[in-house]
Write a protein that holds these residues in place. Structure first.
Motif, PDB file in Angstrom:
ATOM      1  N   ALA A  52    -166.509 -32.341  37.848  1.00 34.55           N
ATOM      2  CA  ALA A  52    -165.281 -33.021  38.332  1.00 34.55           C
ATOM      3  C   ALA A  52    -165.359 -34.349  38.950  1.00 34.55           C
ATOM      4  CB  ALA A  52    -164.788 -31.962  39.640  1.00 34.55           C
ATOM      5  N   PHE A  72    -168.808 -28.695  40.979  1.00 34.43           N
ATOM      6  CA  PHE A  72    -167.958 -28.046  40.151  1.00 34.43           C
ATOM      7  C   PHE A  72    -168.605 -27.719  38.714  1.00 34.43           C
ATOM      8  CE2 PHE A  72    -164.929 -29.176  43.394  1.00 34.43           C
ATOM      9  CZ  PHE A  72    -164.058 -28.393  43.398  1.00 34.43           C
ATOM     10  N   TYR A 128    -164.235 -38.135  39.265  1.00 37.97           N
ATOM     11  CA  TYR A 128    -162.931 -39.087  39.091  1.00 37.97           C
ATOM     12  C   TYR A 128    -162.976 -39.867  37.974  1.00 37.97           C
ATOM     13  CZ  TYR A 128    -163.397 -37.204  43.780  1.00 37.97           C
ATOM     14  OH  TYR A 128    -163.490 -36.221  44.967  1.00 37.97           O
ATOM     15  N   ARG A 139    -165.317 -28.730  55.946  1.00 37.93           N
ATOM     16  CA  ARG A 139    -165.459 -29.110  54.410  1.00 37.93           C
ATOM     17  C   ARG A 139    -166.574 -30.022  54.249  1.00 37.93           C
ATOM     18  NH1 ARG A 139    -159.112 -28.577  52.248  1.00 37.93           N
ATOM     19  NH2 ARG A 139    -159.404 -26.466  51.466  1.00 37.93           N
ATOM     20  N   LYS A 140    -166.605 -30.932  55.047  1.00 38.51           N
ATOM     21  CA  LYS A 140    -167.697 -32.034  55.047  1.00 38.51           C
ATOM     22  C   LYS A 140    -168.988 -31.630  55.157  1.00 38.51           C
ATOM     23  CE  LYS A 140    -164.664 -35.897  56.013  1.00 38.51           C
ATOM     24  NZ  LYS A 140    -163.710 -36.557  57.190  1.00 38.51           N
ATOM     25  N   ASN A 189    -160.608 -29.716  57.163  1.00 36.80           N
ATOM     26  CA  ASN A 189    -161.450 -30.945  56.514  1.00 36.80           C
ATOM     27  C   ASN A 189    -162.770 -31.000  57.008  1.00 36.80           C
ATOM     28  OD1 ASN A 189    -159.522 -31.144  54.235  1.00 36.80           O
ATOM     29  ND2 ASN A 189    -158.284 -32.647  55.471  1.00 36.80           N
ATOM     30  N   TYR A 248    -153.726 -39.465  48.998  1.00 33.94           N
ATOM     31  CA  TYR A 248    -154.350 -40.205  48.385  1.00 33.94           C
ATOM     32  C   TYR A 248    -153.778 -40.580  46.924  1.00 33.94           C
ATOM     33  CZ  TYR A 248    -157.968 -43.059  45.869  1.00 33.94           C
ATOM     34  OH  TYR A 248    -158.653 -44.153  44.764  1.00 33.94           O
ATOM     35  N   ASP A 304    -159.341 -30.650  43.335  1.00 33.30           N
ATOM     36  CA  ASP A 304    -159.822 -29.794  44.088  1.00 33.30           C
ATOM     37  C   ASP A 304    -161.371 -30.334  44.768  1.00 33.30           C
ATOM     38  OD1 ASP A 304    -158.122 -27.783  43.632  1.00 33.30           O
ATOM     39  OD2 ASP A 304    -159.530 -26.754  41.923  1.00 33.30           O
ATOM     40  N   ALA A 305    -161.832 -31.177  43.923  1.00 32.13           N
ATOM     41  CA  ALA A 305    -163.201 -31.861  44.195  1.00 32.13           C
ATOM     42  C   ALA A 305    -162.623 -33.002  45.421  1.00 32.13           C
ATOM     43  CB  ALA A 305    -163.868 -32.749  43.241  1.00 32.13           C
ATOM     44  N   MET A 306    -161.625 -33.603  45.432  1.00 29.56           N
ATOM     45  CA  MET A 306    -161.337 -34.308  46.468  1.00 29.56           C
ATOM     46  C   MET A 306    -161.003 -33.725  47.817  1.00 29.56           C
ATOM     47  SD  MET A 306    -158.543 -37.057  45.195  1.00 29.56           S
ATOM     48  CE  MET A 306    -159.095 -38.361  44.017  1.00 29.56           C
ATOM     49  N   GLU A 307    -160.258 -32.357  47.757  1.00 28.77           N
ATOM     50  CA  GLU A 307    -160.006 -31.591  48.992  1.00 28.77           C
ATOM     51  C   GLU A 307    -161.379 -30.830  49.429  1.00 28.77           C
ATOM     52  OE1 GLU A 307    -156.516 -29.484  47.758  1.00 28.77           O
ATOM     53  OE2 GLU A 307    -156.439 -28.342  49.671  1.00 28.77           O
ATOM     54  N   VAL A 308    -162.291 -30.476  48.608  1.00 20.45           N
ATOM     55  CA  VAL A 308    -163.494 -29.827  49.240  1.00 20.45           C
ATOM     56  C   VAL A 308    -164.320 -30.896  49.789  1.00 20.45           C
ATOM     57  CG1 VAL A 308    -163.521 -27.720  47.796  1.00 20.45           C
ATOM     58  CG2 VAL A 308    -164.738 -29.771  47.010  1.00 20.45           C
ATOM     59  N   SER A 309    -164.073 -32.335  49.523  1.00 21.34           N
ATOM     60  CA  SER A 309    -164.965 -33.093  50.157  1.00 21.34           C
ATOM     61  C   SER A 309    -164.277 -33.706  51.571  1.00 21.34           C
ATOM     62  CB  SER A 309    -165.240 -34.443  49.351  1.00 21.34           C
ATOM     63  OG  SER A 309    -163.958 -35.207  48.937  1.00 21.34           O
ATOM     64  N   GLY A 310    -163.276 -32.989  52.004  1.00 20.54           N
ATOM     65  CA  GLY A 310    -162.725 -33.392  53.141  1.00 20.54           C
ATOM     66  C   GLY A 310    -161.621 -34.376  53.202  1.00 20.54           C
ATOM     67  N   ASN A 311    -161.169 -34.747  51.992  1.00 21.43           N
ATOM     68  CA  ASN A 311    -160.251 -35.902  51.883  1.00 21.43           C
ATOM     69  C   ASN A 311    -158.879 -35.212  51.649  1.00 21.43           C
ATOM     70  OD1 ASN A 311    -161.599 -38.637  51.904  1.00 21.43           O
ATOM     71  ND2 ASN A 311    -162.879 -37.424  50.752  1.00 21.43           N
ATOM     72  N   LEU A 330    -160.091 -23.453  48.951  1.00 25.77           N
ATOM     73  CA  LEU A 330    -159.173 -23.721  47.972  1.00 25.77           C
ATOM     74  C   LEU A 330    -158.400 -22.450  47.406  1.00 25.77           C
ATOM     75  CD1 LEU A 330    -161.615 -25.593  45.586  1.00 25.77           C
ATOM     76  CD2 LEU A 330    -159.761 -26.677  46.728  1.00 25.77           C
ATOM     77  N   PHE A 349    -166.495 -42.294  47.599  1.00 25.87           N
ATOM     78  CA  PHE A 349    -165.255 -41.725  47.868  1.00 25.87           C
ATOM     79  C   PHE A 349    -165.307 -40.638  49.027  1.00 25.87           C
ATOM     80  CE2 PHE A 349    -161.479 -38.985  47.509  1.00 25.87           C
ATOM     81  CZ  PHE A 349    -160.483 -39.856  47.506  1.00 25.87           C
ATOM     82  N   THR A 404    -158.961 -30.619  35.544  1.00 26.77           N
ATOM     83  CA  THR A 404    -160.304 -30.984  35.511  1.00 26.77           C
ATOM     84  C   THR A 404    -161.001 -30.675  36.923  1.00 26.77           C
ATOM     85  OG1 THR A 404    -159.954 -33.218  35.603  1.00 26.77           O
ATOM     86  CG2 THR A 404    -160.207 -32.089  33.275  1.00 26.77           C
ATOM     87  N   GLU A 405    -160.114 -30.056  37.479  1.00 23.99           N
ATOM     88  CA  GLU A 405    -160.745 -29.684  38.827  1.00 23.99           C
ATOM     89  C   GLU A 405    -161.071 -31.194  39.920  1.00 23.99           C
ATOM     90  OE1 GLU A 405    -163.850 -27.143  37.810  1.00 23.99           O
ATOM     91  OE2 GLU A 405    -162.707 -25.443  38.875  1.00 23.99           O
ATOM     92  N   GLN A 406    -160.610 -32.219  39.493  1.00 24.23           N
ATOM     93  CA  GLN A 406    -160.815 -33.740  40.266  1.00 24.23           C
ATOM     94  C   GLN A 406    -159.982 -33.361  41.612  1.00 24.23           C
ATOM     95  OE1 GLN A 406    -160.492 -37.186  38.021  1.00 24.23           O
ATOM     96  NE2 GLN A 406    -160.631 -36.133  36.163  1.00 24.23           N
ATOM     97  N   ASP A 439    -163.882 -41.748  54.963  1.00 27.89           N
ATOM     98  CA  ASP A 439    -163.286 -41.532  56.212  1.00 27.89           C
ATOM     99  C   ASP A 439    -164.289 -41.672  57.320  1.00 27.89           C
ATOM    100  OD1 ASP A 439    -160.611 -40.846  55.736  1.00 27.89           O
ATOM    101  OD2 ASP A 439    -160.834 -38.794  55.025  1.00 27.89           O
TER     102      ASP A 439
END
Lengths: 272, 242
Positions: B92, B88, B94, B81-82, B78, A154, A142-149, B54, B105, A138-140, B109
């Motif tokens: 997407a 999506f 959580y 990316r911020k 990273n 995690y 990927d969503a974490m990754e693109v938000s720089g986390n 990605l 979330f 569900t790309e969650q 950081d």
């Protein structure tokens, strides 16, 4: 031999090997490499800040505390059944008084850690595999990754750490409850006081019965955690992939438990 | 002088024998909304996933905000990316977190932000998408349109300079689709963001686009404004606007 001839000879040999075997072999080596890199990344990420302490505590609660009832019931039945099944044989040899010590050594050394780890693989391994696979499709993630986390840190590091540290605790509790189950089993057909039963148990238990058994549970926990995470994190094929990840996480984690146990027994036997 | 915020040169990507992107070239200036169209499976989502790392392209160059993403280590990527938001197709969100946790979330950081600052940003992001009263709800309790809005709010919370929208109106009714399209336009005006919007929704194209491209067989075959492309001589291009 000229290059052209060499190449033709190689082609002839390759042509004789059915594609299904070469594909399976390639698949095996790809999976082994990818799994190894995934595990190596764990050791790199675990030392680097930021430390996801609150998520680790949450996962410890979910993985450890929530598995307690299942592990407790299994432990009790394990001790009870082992005692009931062992009694007739020991009676035949006039060694009934050995029952508490024999059951205790069996439980502490082998049956407790392995059975608990298998239950743990079924519950926790499949849970982690399905959860991460669902997040993946569900790309969650990927969503974490693109938000720089860092989703690996995690999601993976916290779960693997929680599984590694919680399984030894669960095994210790399961062993204790299994011994209580054994005490109940002994008293179903006899009359031994609680004090005498545990006196006999602890008289015969040695450091080398307890310590190696405890150490191997850390490895069991780690393998269940990392395999569950690997299968979930690399899920494909949509919702079908979620079920597949959960299923293969249990299968491979259970297999890993047996392999680690076999290695641990070989190593332990060097010192006994 | 216009400043290129996104530059893509000769981008290529294959999956096995299937070459999805053959040679994509694009320049997008600051504050521009570019709509990308094309048949399903033409590589539109792959294109924007290549922009944020990605998916690793097989060849070509991607420069975001003056940085070639190919040469960046994970920390630098990273950080970059911020500055890039990504909405999506499925939003997407959580599943294990409520809306407030979903929104905060991406901020975790940022050591410079106190809990009060983070709460203020969450409230602002929710206000931007008109959903101030859902902070405590879980994603499963939200409707499709609300999920998209919360996804957008989460994208906006880091105040990105670039936003990539992957089919933002798919699966929504026409009224909600129009609201989301209007929201995309409002965000562009309010924050002067640069956006790439992948969509098949004609109304969304009309409302949001400053410029459009159409991808076919891994290359961009048509480029222009909504009015230009919708009146194109090429019947295949015109078919996207019917």
């Amino acid at each position: 031999m000229p290059d052209e001839m060499k190449s033709t000879a190689t082609d002839k040999v390759t042509a004789r090997i059915p594609a299904v075997y070469t594909n399976a072999l390639t698949g095996f080596f790809e999976a082994a490499t990818s799994g190894s890199l995934f595990t190596i990344r764990f050791f790199k990420e675990i030392v680097k800040p930021r430390y996801e302490f609150s998520e680790f505590l949450k996962q410890s609660y979910l993985i450890g505390y929530k598995s307690f009832p299942l592990v407790a019931i299994t432990g009790f039945i394990m001790g009870l059944v082992l005692t009931i099944q062992s009694r007739p044989t020991l009676v035949q040899f006039g060694a009934e008084s050995w029952l508490p010590a024999m059951v205790a050594i069996s439980i502490i050394r082998e049956i407790g850690p392995v059975i608990t780890a298998l239950i743990f693989a079924g519950k926790v391994g499949s849970g982690i595999g399905a959860e991460l696979a669902s997040m993946k499709v569900t790309e969650q993630i990927d969503a974490m990754e693109v938000s720089g986390n860092n989703p690996y840190k995690y999601l993976v590091v916290t779960r693997v750490m929680a599984a590694t540290l919680m399984l030894p605790v669960l095994v210790t509790i399961a062993d204790a409850i299994a011994l209580y189950g054994a005490y109940v089993g002994v008293n179903l057909q006899g009359n031994v006081s609680f004090h005498l039963f545990f006196l006999q148990v602890f008289e015969k238990l040695e450091f080398l019965d307890v310590f190696p058994a405890l150490i191997k549970t850390f490895f069991f926990g780690f393998s269940v955690g990392i395999i569950g995470c690997y299968k979930g994190y690399n899920a494909t094929k949509g919702t079908e992939g979620v079920g597949e990840s959960a299923n293969s996480a249990v299968v491979f984690a259970s297999l890993a438990v047996f392999i680690i146990d076999m290695v641990a027994v070989q190593i332990t036997s060097l010192f006994i | 002088m216009d400043t290129n915020v996104i530059t893509i040169e000769h981008l290529k990507k294959s999956f096995g024998k299937n070459q999805v992107l053959k040679d994509i070239n694009l320049n997008i200036v600051k504050g521009e909304n570019l709509v990308v169209c094309g048949k399903s499976g033409s590589g539109k989502s792959v294109l924007i996933k290549c922009l944020v790392g990605l998916i690793e392209p097989d060849g070509g160059k991607v420069v975001l905000l003056g940085k070639d993403i190919d040469g960046l280590d994970s920390t630098a990527l990273n950080e970059l990316r911020k500055k890039v938001g990504f909405l999506f197709q499925s939003a997407a969100l959580y599943d294990s977190m409520n809306v407030r946790e979903n929104l905060s979330f991406p901020l975790r950081d940022l050591k410079s932000k106190s809990p009060e600052d983070i709460e203020a940003l969450v409230v602002e992001a929710l206000a931007n998408v008109g959903l101030e009263d859902v902070a405590e709800k879980m994603p499963s309790e939200l409707s499709g349109g609300q999920r998209k809005r919360i996804g957008l709010a989460r994208t906006l919370i880091l105040k990105p300079e670039i936003i990539l929208y992957d089919e933002p109106t798919t699966g929504l009714d026409p009224i909600t689709s129009k609201e989301i399209s209007q929201l995309i336009l409002d965000i562009q005006k309010k924050y002067n963001t640069t956006s790439i919007i992948i969509t098949h929704d004609v109304e969304c194209m009309r409302i949001t686009s400053n410029r459009m491209i159409i991808i076919k067989d891994g290359v961009s075959v048509a480029e222009g404004t909504f009015d230009e492309l919708s009146a194109s001589d090429d019947e295949w291009v015109r078919s996207f606007f019917q």
